[in-house]
Every structure is written in C-alpha cells, then in structure tokens.
Scaffold this motif. Structure first.
Motif, short mmCIF file in Angstrom:
data_model
loop_
_atom_site.label_atom_id
_atom_site.label_comp_id
_atom_site.label_asym_id
_atom_site.label_seq_id
_atom_site.Cartn_x
_atom_site.Cartn_y
_atom_site.Cartn_z
N GLU A 79 0.82 -1.21 0.00
CA GLU A 79 0.00 0.00 0.00
C GLU A 79 0.85 1.26 0.00
O GLU A 79 0.61 2.19 -0.76
CB GLU A 79 -0.94 0.00 1.20
CG GLU A 79 -1.96 -1.14 1.16
CD GLU A 79 -2.92 -1.11 2.34
OE1 GLU A 79 -3.11 -0.03 2.94
OE2 GLU A 79 -3.47 -2.18 2.66
N ASP A 138 1.22 6.53 0.10
CA ASP A 138 0.33 5.62 -0.63
C ASP A 138 0.78 5.53 -2.08
O ASP A 138 1.04 6.54 -2.73
CB ASP A 138 -1.11 6.13 -0.55
CG ASP A 138 -2.10 5.16 -1.16
OD1 ASP A 138 -2.16 5.07 -2.40
OD2 ASP A 138 -2.82 4.50 -0.40
N ASP A 141 -2.11 7.30 -4.15
CA ASP A 141 -2.81 8.51 -3.71
C ASP A 141 -1.91 9.32 -2.79
O ASP A 141 -1.81 9.05 -1.61
CB ASP A 141 -4.10 8.11 -2.97
CG ASP A 141 -4.95 9.30 -2.59
OD1 ASP A 141 -4.49 10.45 -2.73
OD2 ASP A 141 -6.08 9.09 -2.11
N ARG A 144 -3.30 10.79 0.66
CA ARG A 144 -3.84 9.90 1.70
C ARG A 144 -2.91 9.91 2.92
O ARG A 144 -1.96 9.16 3.01
CB ARG A 144 -3.98 8.49 1.13
CG ARG A 144 -4.77 7.53 2.02
CD ARG A 144 -4.83 6.17 1.37
NE ARG A 144 -5.60 5.22 2.16
CZ ARG A 144 -5.61 3.91 1.95
NH1 ARG A 144 -4.88 3.40 0.95
NH2 ARG A 144 -6.32 3.10 2.69
N ARG A 145 -3.22 10.76 3.88
CA ARG A 145 -2.31 10.99 5.00
C ARG A 145 -2.11 9.78 5.90
O ARG A 145 -1.11 9.69 6.61
CB ARG A 145 -2.82 12.16 5.84
CG ARG A 145 -2.63 13.51 5.20
CD ARG A 145 -3.00 14.60 6.18
NE ARG A 145 -2.84 15.91 5.57
CZ ARG A 145 -3.71 16.89 5.71
NH1 ARG A 145 -4.81 16.70 6.42
NH2 ARG A 145 -3.48 18.06 5.15
N SER A 146 -3.06 8.87 5.93
CA SER A 146 -2.92 7.69 6.79
C SER A 146 -1.69 6.87 6.44
O SER A 146 -1.16 6.14 7.28
CB SER A 146 -4.16 6.79 6.66
OG SER A 146 -4.33 6.37 5.31
N HIS A 147 -1.20 7.03 5.21
CA HIS A 147 -0.06 6.26 4.76
C HIS A 147 1.23 7.09 4.69
O HIS A 147 2.21 6.67 4.09
CB HIS A 147 -0.36 5.62 3.41
CG HIS A 147 -1.31 4.46 3.51
ND1 HIS A 147 -2.55 4.57 4.10
CD2 HIS A 147 -1.19 3.16 3.14
CE1 HIS A 147 -3.16 3.39 4.06
NE2 HIS A 147 -2.35 2.52 3.48
N GLY A 174 -1.98 1.56 6.93
CA GLY A 174 -1.51 2.88 7.31
C GLY A 174 -1.36 2.96 8.81
O GLY A 174 -1.41 1.94 9.51
N HIS A 178 -5.33 6.37 12.70
CA HIS A 178 -5.10 7.68 12.07
C HIS A 178 -6.39 8.50 12.14
O HIS A 178 -7.48 8.00 11.90
CB HIS A 178 -4.64 7.51 10.62
CG HIS A 178 -5.62 6.80 9.72
ND1 HIS A 178 -6.59 7.48 9.03
CD2 HIS A 178 -5.78 5.49 9.44
CE1 HIS A 178 -7.31 6.61 8.33
NE2 HIS A 178 -6.84 5.40 8.56
N ASP A 182 -7.57 13.60 5.46
CA ASP A 182 -6.75 13.62 4.27
C ASP A 182 -6.62 15.03 3.75
O ASP A 182 -7.35 15.94 4.16
CB ASP A 182 -7.35 12.72 3.19
CG ASP A 182 -7.19 11.24 3.50
OD1 ASP A 182 -6.20 10.89 4.15
OD2 ASP A 182 -8.07 10.45 3.10
N TYR A 184 -7.56 16.23 1.07
CA TYR A 184 -8.70 16.66 0.28
C TYR A 184 -9.70 17.47 1.11
O TYR A 184 -10.30 18.43 0.62
CB TYR A 184 -9.37 15.45 -0.36
CG TYR A 184 -8.38 14.61 -1.14
CD1 TYR A 184 -7.81 15.10 -2.32
CD2 TYR A 184 -7.96 13.38 -0.67
CE1 TYR A 184 -6.87 14.35 -3.01
CE2 TYR A 184 -7.01 12.63 -1.35
CZ TYR A 184 -6.47 13.13 -2.52
OH TYR A 184 -5.52 12.41 -3.19
#
Length: 207
Positions: A79, A138, A141, A144-147, A174, A178, A182, A184
């Motif tokens: 991921e 990610d 993406d 995508r802050r989780s990653h 991730g 979290h 994100d 976005y």
C-alpha cells in the motif's frame, strides 16, 4: 563496472498496539536493503556518473524489489512505498542519489506494485549504524495521510566509509488509529482545487 554487493537484509515490523490501543488491523512495515561498494569512492570528483548508474541501479532495483515482493506476498498487497540511500563518509550525497533517483532503479518497484505516485525518498550521508530513514506514501494517492509513514532502521557495520546502503520500504496498511483526515478535506475547507492534492497556489501567490 559491476556493482559489488557485500550483504543484503530484510526487516519486517508489525505494530499491534499504538497509543495504548490495539490496532484493528496491525500495521506491517517491510525493509529490504543492500550494502554496496561505492563505485565512485576514492576517485576524486567524477563528472559523469552515468556508466556506474547504468551498471548498478538496475541490478539493485530488481534485487530489492524481489526481496520486498517475496516478503509481502504480492505487489498488490503493498500500500505504501518508498526508497532511501545512505552514503558512507568517503562519498558524496550525489553518489547515493545516483543509484536511487533513476527510472532504471525505481521502475522495477513501481511496476511490481502497480503504483501511480512517485516514490517517496531520503538520501543522507553517515557512518556505520547511521539511521536509515525511508519515508512512505500511498502508492496511488499522494493525498492519503494515513499512509504518510517513515521506517527507521540501521545496520551496525554499514555503511563503511567507501560503501552505500540502498533500501526500499513498504507498508501493508496505514498508521493505526489515524485521525487527522486527508489533504482533500483541507482543500475543500480552504476552497482550493481538490484535484490539486499538493495545494499549490497560483504563481503570483507562491512567494
């Protein structure tokens, strides 16, 4: 000149509890590294790095990608991904950059995991046991802050002064728990273009 690999290694880290709370899905981080002889060390300032890039980068890209994919199980399962180089003290930062900042290295990994995002990266210089930092993002993406993750590890006897450590990193999942959203949502809140996840403003406002 063929690249000289002294040793390779693989590290797998699994986070089960974060912040005192069990992770719903454990985070797994993978690191594959190679310790190689710096082909430019001891030669003074070398103007053209291309011959050694062409000889070494594809070998390292293919080798480290295979190590990651074999450990993870498949490219689809990856991921988050990233890369790093640590140059020994007799070398230049440019020497590590030469081996990892080329499509002859990165495309092996990018294609194996089916990625759209650029490979997050770090290039530093240090002695044996220096921190090896591998930032991840990610693979498809960049917003995508989780990653947004960083693998940190080290090798007790590397890099020697005339060596370079080259590494790839991967995540399955991730950050546990979290909760910062994100990019976005920030863009929406700021009234900016959601299709521009970097949030870059017009040229007149960039200063």
């Amino acid at each position: 000149m063929a690249i000289q690999i002294r040793k390779t290694g693989l590290q797998i880290e699994t986070t089960l509890i974060e912040g005192g709370k069990a992770a719903a899905v454990p985070l797994k981080l993978f690191t594959a590294f190679a310790v190689v002889k710096n082909p430019w060390a001891g030669r003074g300032f070398v103007d053209d790095l291309k011959p050694e890039i062409h000889a070494g980068a594809p070998v390292l890209g293919e080798l480290l990608t295979k190590m990651i994919i074999d450990a993870v199980g498949s490219g689809d399962a990856v991921e988050g991904y990233g890369k790093s180089a640590v140059v020994g003290l007799d070398g230049e930062i440019e020497h590590g950059s030469a081996l990892i900042h080329t499509l002859r290295f990165g495309n092996f990994y990018r294609q194996a995991v089916g990625a759209k995002s650029y490979l997050a990266f770090c290039n530093t210089r240090g002695p044996a046991n220096a921190p090896i930092m591998i930032p991840l993002m990610d693979k498809n993406d960049e917003g995508r802050r989780s990653h947004y993750l960083t693998i940190q590890t080290s090798i007790p006897d590397a890099p020697a002064a005339d060596e370079i450590v080259v590494a790839l990193g991967a995540s399955i999942g991730g950050r546990p728990h979290h909760r910062i959203g994100d990019r976005y949502q920030d863009l929406k809140d700021l009234g900016q273009d959601v299709a521009n996840p970097a949030g870059v403003l017009g040229s007149a406002l960039r200063c």
